[in-house]
Design a protein around this motif. Structure first.
Motif, short mmCIF file in Angstrom:
data_model
loop_
_atom_site.label_atom_id
_atom_site.label_comp_id
_atom_site.label_asym_id
_atom_site.label_seq_id
_atom_site.Cartn_x
_atom_site.Cartn_y
_atom_site.Cartn_z
N ALA A 1 47.73 62.35 52.23
CA ALA A 1 46.94 61.14 52.04
C ALA A 1 47.72 59.89 52.44
N GLN A 2 48.99 59.86 52.12
CA GLN A 2 49.80 58.68 52.46
C GLN A 2 50.01 58.53 53.97
N ASP A 3 49.90 59.62 54.73
CA ASP A 3 50.11 59.58 56.17
C ASP A 3 48.82 59.43 56.98
N ALA A 4 47.68 59.56 56.32
CA ALA A 4 46.39 59.53 57.02
C ALA A 4 46.14 58.21 57.76
N PRO A 5 46.41 57.03 57.16
CA PRO A 5 46.19 55.79 57.92
C PRO A 5 47.04 55.73 59.19
N ALA A 6 48.29 56.15 59.10
CA ALA A 6 49.16 56.15 60.28
C ALA A 6 48.67 57.14 61.32
N GLU B 1 36.98 51.87 55.04
CA GLU B 1 36.06 52.46 56.01
C GLU B 1 36.14 53.97 56.17
N VAL B 2 37.30 54.53 55.94
CA VAL B 2 37.49 55.95 56.23
C VAL B 2 37.51 56.81 54.97
N LYS B 3 38.26 56.41 53.99
CA LYS B 3 38.46 57.21 52.78
C LYS B 3 37.15 57.63 52.10
N PRO B 4 36.14 56.74 52.02
CA PRO B 4 34.89 57.16 51.37
C PRO B 4 34.19 58.32 52.08
#
Length: 122
Positions: free
Chosen positions: A16-21, A33-36
């Motif tokens: 989860a911590q690496d997903a934005p990167a 925008e993405v997590k939901p």
């Protein structure tokens, strides 16, 4: 060497911590925008992951909604920035370059005034 020895595997689970990167966006944008749209998978007590294929699917949705074929971002940004500047010279300068052209005589006059002013105070 066989082909299997050169096989590079991409992990299916992205922490989860690496997903934005992974998507190349900041955490705030990711959370809004993405997590939901994702299913969080909890492995053990502490490991929280998202499915890489879900992240890829959401990226494709974002790209379809916001992408522009053949857009040259660097040219577009530079042009819009220059147009927004009042009195823009519409020319590029290097780092540390002045956008205002001054003649040698103007610089010389300013230097003479500065020297004269410092001599008065001594």
């Amino acid at each position: 060497m066989s082909a299997a020895q050169h096989l590079i595997l991409l992990p299916r689970a992205i922490r989860a911590q690496d997903a934005p990167a992974y998507l190349g966006i900041d955490r705030n944008k990711f959370n809004a925008e993405v997590k939901p749209k994702l299913t969080l998978v909890v492995l053990g007590h502490r490991i929280r992951c998202y499915d890489r294929l879900d992240l890829d699917r959401i990226w494709e949705e974002i790209k379809a909604r916001n992408g522009r074929p053949g857009a040259d971002d660097s040219l577009e940004e530079a042009t819009s920035w220059e147009n927004a500047q009042p009195g823009s010279a519409k020319r590029r300068t290097g780092h540390g370059s002045s956008t205002r052209l001054s003649s040698d005589s103007a610089f010389s006059n300013a230097l003479d005034r500065a020297i004269a002013k410092s001599q008065k105070h001594t």
